[in-house]
Design a protein around this motif. Sequence first.
Motif, PDB file in Angstrom:
ATOM      1  N   ILE A   1     -16.122   6.054  12.014  1.00 15.35           N
ATOM      2  CA  ILE A   1     -15.264   6.997  11.356  1.00 15.35           C
ATOM      3  C   ILE A   1     -14.867   7.929  12.350  1.00 15.35           C
ATOM      4  CG2 ILE A   1     -16.864   8.674  10.520  1.00 15.35           C
ATOM      5  CD1 ILE A   1     -13.229   7.461   9.016  1.00 15.35           C
ATOM      6  N   GLY A   2     -15.707   8.445  13.363  1.00 14.15           N
ATOM      7  CA  GLY A   2     -15.259   9.152  14.455  1.00 14.15           C
ATOM      8  C   GLY A   2     -14.255   8.672  15.496  1.00 14.15           C
ATOM      9  N   ILE A   3     -14.627   7.302  15.575  1.00 11.54           N
ATOM     10  CA  ILE A   3     -13.505   6.632  16.614  1.00 11.54           C
ATOM     11  C   ILE A   3     -12.225   6.453  15.984  1.00 11.54           C
ATOM     12  CG2 ILE A   3     -13.433   4.772  18.003  1.00 11.54           C
ATOM     13  CD1 ILE A   3     -16.244   4.557  18.200  1.00 11.54           C
ATOM     14  N   MET A   4     -12.328   6.246  14.877  1.00  6.94           N
ATOM     15  CA  MET A   4     -10.935   6.056  14.105  1.00  6.94           C
ATOM     16  C   MET A   4     -10.237   7.137  13.847  1.00  6.94           C
ATOM     17  SD  MET A   4     -12.124   3.199  11.055  1.00  6.94           S
ATOM     18  CE  MET A   4     -10.618   2.929  10.522  1.00  6.94           C
ATOM     19  N   LEU A   5     -10.965   8.295  13.933  1.00  6.55           N
ATOM     20  CA  LEU A   5     -10.062   9.543  13.932  1.00  6.55           C
ATOM     21  C   LEU A   5      -9.562   9.752  15.377  1.00  6.55           C
ATOM     22  CD1 LEU A   5     -12.607  11.802  11.393  1.00  6.55           C
ATOM     23  CD2 LEU A   5     -10.136  11.015  10.977  1.00  6.55           C
ATOM     24  N   ALA A   6     -10.456   9.695  16.170  1.00  4.61           N
ATOM     25  CA  ALA A   6     -10.027  10.122  17.455  1.00  4.61           C
ATOM     26  C   ALA A   6      -8.837   9.301  18.049  1.00  4.61           C
ATOM     27  CB  ALA A   6     -11.311   9.838  18.462  1.00  4.61           C
ATOM     28  N   GLN A   7      -8.861   7.913  17.429  1.00  3.39           N
ATOM     29  CA  GLN A   7      -7.855   7.118  17.946  1.00  3.39           C
ATOM     30  C   GLN A   7      -6.738   6.850  17.202  1.00  3.39           C
ATOM     31  OE1 GLN A   7      -9.655   3.436  19.276  1.00  3.39           O
ATOM     32  NE2 GLN A   7     -10.777   4.406  21.118  1.00  3.39           N
ATOM     33  N   ARG A   8      -6.765   7.502  15.938  1.00  2.00           N
ATOM     34  CA  ARG A   8      -5.741   7.415  14.908  1.00  2.00           C
ATOM     35  C   ARG A   8      -5.779   5.942  14.566  1.00  2.00           C
ATOM     36  NH1 ARG A   8      -3.504  11.062  18.507  1.00  2.00           N
ATOM     37  NH2 ARG A   8      -1.879   9.659  19.505  1.00  2.00           N
ATOM     38  N   ASP A   9      -6.742   5.184  14.359  1.00  2.00           N
ATOM     39  CA  ASP A   9      -6.609   3.879  14.255  1.00  2.00           C
ATOM     40  C   ASP A   9      -6.851   3.337  12.734  1.00  2.00           C
ATOM     41  OD1 ASP A   9      -8.936   1.172  15.503  1.00  2.00           O
ATOM     42  OD2 ASP A   9      -6.972   1.088  14.660  1.00  2.00           O
ATOM     43  N   PHE A  10      -5.709   4.032  12.059  1.00  2.00           N
ATOM     44  CA  PHE A  10      -5.574   3.439  10.653  1.00  2.00           C
ATOM     45  C   PHE A  10      -4.129   2.775  10.645  1.00  2.00           C
ATOM     46  CE2 PHE A  10      -8.768   5.666   8.368  1.00  2.00           C
ATOM     47  CZ  PHE A  10      -9.453   6.691   9.387  1.00  2.00           C
ATOM     48  N   GLY A  11      -4.145   1.993   9.660  1.00  4.43           N
ATOM     49  CA  GLY A  11      -2.831   1.325   9.518  1.00  4.43           C
ATOM     50  C   GLY A  11      -1.987   1.452   8.212  1.00  4.43           C
ATOM     51  N   ASN A  12      -2.548   2.475   7.503  1.00  2.00           N
ATOM     52  CA  ASN A  12      -1.931   2.974   6.158  1.00  2.00           C
ATOM     53  C   ASN A  12      -1.815   4.545   6.248  1.00  2.00           C
ATOM     54  OD1 ASN A  12      -1.762  -0.002   4.862  1.00  2.00           O
ATOM     55  ND2 ASN A  12      -3.941   0.485   4.958  1.00  2.00           N
ATOM     56  N   TRP A  13      -0.627   4.950   5.944  1.00  2.00           N
ATOM     57  CA  TRP A  13      -0.201   6.606   6.068  1.00  2.00           C
ATOM     58  C   TRP A  13       0.391   6.875   4.963  1.00  2.00           C
ATOM     59  CZ3 TRP A  13      -2.490   9.380  10.221  1.00  2.00           C
ATOM     60  CH2 TRP A  13      -3.260   8.758  11.391  1.00  2.00           C
TER      61      TRP A  13
ATOM     62  N   ASP B   1     -12.670  10.521  -5.360  1.00  2.00           N
ATOM     63  CA  ASP B   1     -12.908  10.156  -6.738  1.00  2.00           C
ATOM     64  C   ASP B   1     -12.400   8.625  -6.765  1.00  2.00           C
ATOM     65  OD1 ASP B   1     -13.048   9.603  -9.318  1.00  2.00           O
ATOM     66  OD2 ASP B   1     -12.279  11.729  -9.805  1.00  2.00           O
ATOM     67  N   ASN B   2     -13.688   7.859  -6.829  1.00  2.00           N
ATOM     68  CA  ASN B   2     -13.190   6.184  -6.917  1.00  2.00           C
ATOM     69  C   ASN B   2     -12.476   5.990  -8.349  1.00  2.00           C
ATOM     70  OD1 ASN B   2     -14.285   6.095  -4.443  1.00  2.00           O
ATOM     71  ND2 ASN B   2     -16.241   5.277  -5.167  1.00  2.00           N
ATOM     72  N   SER B   3     -12.830   6.703  -9.129  1.00  2.00           N
ATOM     73  CA  SER B   3     -12.217   6.297 -10.574  1.00  2.00           C
ATOM     74  C   SER B   3     -10.584   6.431 -10.713  1.00  2.00           C
ATOM     75  CB  SER B   3     -12.993   6.942 -11.611  1.00  2.00           C
ATOM     76  OG  SER B   3     -12.702   8.430 -11.474  1.00  2.00           O
ATOM     77  N   LYS B   4     -10.327   7.787  -9.699  1.00  2.00           N
ATOM     78  CA  LYS B   4      -9.001   7.766  -9.757  1.00  2.00           C
ATOM     79  C   LYS B   4      -8.245   7.407  -8.258  1.00  2.00           C
ATOM     80  CE  LYS B   4      -9.629  12.262 -12.220  1.00  2.00           C
ATOM     81  NZ  LYS B   4      -9.268  13.771 -12.351  1.00  2.00           N
ATOM     82  N   ASN B   5      -9.038   6.627  -7.623  1.00  2.00           N
ATOM     83  CA  ASN B   5      -8.454   6.211  -6.439  1.00  2.00           C
ATOM     84  C   ASN B   5      -7.739   7.101  -5.550  1.00  2.00           C
ATOM     85  OD1 ASN B   5      -8.717   3.847  -4.755  1.00  2.00           O
ATOM     86  ND2 ASN B   5      -6.525   3.256  -5.285  1.00  2.00           N
ATOM     87  N   THR B   6      -8.412   8.433  -5.376  1.00  2.00           N
ATOM     88  CA  THR B   6      -8.029   9.420  -4.762  1.00  2.00           C
ATOM     89  C   THR B   6      -8.871  10.287  -3.756  1.00  2.00           C
ATOM     90  OG1 THR B   6      -6.664   9.928  -6.745  1.00  2.00           O
ATOM     91  CG2 THR B   6      -7.002  11.995  -5.444  1.00  2.00           C
ATOM     92  N   LEU B   7      -8.168  10.625  -2.629  1.00  2.00           N
ATOM     93  CA  LEU B   7      -8.966  11.187  -1.549  1.00  2.00           C
ATOM     94  C   LEU B   7      -8.406  12.611  -1.539  1.00  2.00           C
ATOM     95  CD1 LEU B   7     -10.609  10.893   1.048  1.00  2.00           C
ATOM     96  CD2 LEU B   7      -8.392  10.499   2.176  1.00  2.00           C
TER      97      LEU B   7
ATOM     98  N   SER C   1      -4.505  16.594  -2.161  1.00  2.00           N
ATOM     99  CA  SER C   1      -4.710  15.025  -2.766  1.00  2.00           C
ATOM    100  C   SER C   1      -4.252  14.067  -2.148  1.00  2.00           C
ATOM    101  CB  SER C   1      -4.513  15.350  -4.338  1.00  2.00           C
ATOM    102  OG  SER C   1      -5.320  16.217  -4.869  1.00  2.00           O
ATOM    103  N   CYS C   2      -4.652  12.874  -2.297  1.00  2.00           N
ATOM    104  CA  CYS C   2      -3.807  11.585  -1.857  1.00  2.00           C
ATOM    105  C   CYS C   2      -4.328  10.539  -2.685  1.00  2.00           C
ATOM    106  CB  CYS C   2      -4.574  11.182  -0.260  1.00  2.00           C
ATOM    107  SG  CYS C   2      -3.776   9.604   0.335  1.00  2.00           S
ATOM    108  N   VAL C   3      -3.364   9.927  -3.317  1.00  2.00           N
ATOM    109  CA  VAL C   3      -3.573   9.100  -4.455  1.00  2.00           C
ATOM    110  C   VAL C   3      -3.024   7.704  -3.778  1.00  2.00           C
ATOM    111  CG1 VAL C   3      -2.820   8.259  -6.583  1.00  2.00           C
ATOM    112  CG2 VAL C   3      -3.161  10.678  -6.173  1.00  2.00           C
TER     113      VAL C   3
ATOM    114  N   VAL D   1       1.021  -1.197   0.097  1.00  4.24           N
ATOM    115  CA  VAL D   1      -0.166   0.218   0.056  1.00  4.24           C
ATOM    116  C   VAL D   1       0.974   1.314   0.122  1.00  4.24           C
ATOM    117  CG1 VAL D   1      -1.763   1.251   1.303  1.00  4.24           C
ATOM    118  CG2 VAL D   1      -1.785  -1.154   1.469  1.00  4.24           C
ATOM    119  N   HIS D   2       0.674   2.432  -0.923  1.00  3.54           N
ATOM    120  CA  HIS D   2       1.221   3.285  -1.139  1.00  3.54           C
ATOM    121  C   HIS D   2       0.252   4.500  -1.186  1.00  3.54           C
ATOM    122  CE1 HIS D   2       5.223   2.327  -1.336  1.00  3.54           C
ATOM    123  NE2 HIS D   2       4.964   1.215  -1.992  1.00  3.54           N
ATOM    124  N   LEU D   3       0.372   5.434  -0.090  1.00  3.76           N
ATOM    125  CA  LEU D   3      -0.415   6.795  -0.177  1.00  3.76           C
ATOM    126  C   LEU D   3       0.455   7.786  -0.159  1.00  3.76           C
ATOM    127  CD1 LEU D   3      -2.961   5.917   2.929  1.00  3.76           C
ATOM    128  CD2 LEU D   3      -3.357   5.480   0.528  1.00  3.76           C
ATOM    129  N   VAL D   4       0.083   8.715  -1.267  1.00  2.47           N
ATOM    130  CA  VAL D   4       1.141   9.769  -1.444  1.00  2.47           C
ATOM    131  C   VAL D   4       0.143  11.191  -1.728  1.00  2.47           C
ATOM    132  CG1 VAL D   4       2.548  10.742  -3.192  1.00  2.47           C
ATOM    133  CG2 VAL D   4       2.392   8.456  -3.000  1.00  2.47           C
TER     134      VAL D   4
END
Length: 133
Positions: free
Chosen positions: A111-123, A72-78, A21-23, A2-5
């Motif tokens: 999503i609120g809890i994930m944000l509050a706890q920084r509960d994400f594995g990919n950065w 944008d799901n077509s671009k897999n971008t946030l 943007s985050c691709v 996984v790569h997030l840029v």
Amino acid sequence: QVHLVESGGGSVQAGGSLRLSCVASGYTLSSSCMGWFRQAPGKEREGVAGMDTSGTTKYADSVKGRFTISSDNSKNTLYLQMNSLKPEDTAMYYCAADRCRIYGPFFPDTIGIMLAQRDFGNWGQGTQVTVSS
């Protein structure tokens, strides 16, 4: 793998706008919970905005009405559209993504809890935003 840029950071004057943007590669954002975080020098990383797979969004009180998270799901971008920027928005901004957690029936605000706890594995590696007065 996984790569997030992230990209789109920069220096602006107060009142200005930026769009981050985050691709994603090696990962499908549309099937994930996603978030934007920021970290200023000497401060903890804080959740700014998040979105779950149903499109439900969550914002920190400090950015409500000024920031908008979208994808944008077509671009897999946030994206993070930031308007009416303030000097206190100055920070390194990071995107994050991971499968949405299940915390239990009494904790529906995933999503609120994930944000509050920084509960994400990919950065991502971050993009700097500097707002001058």
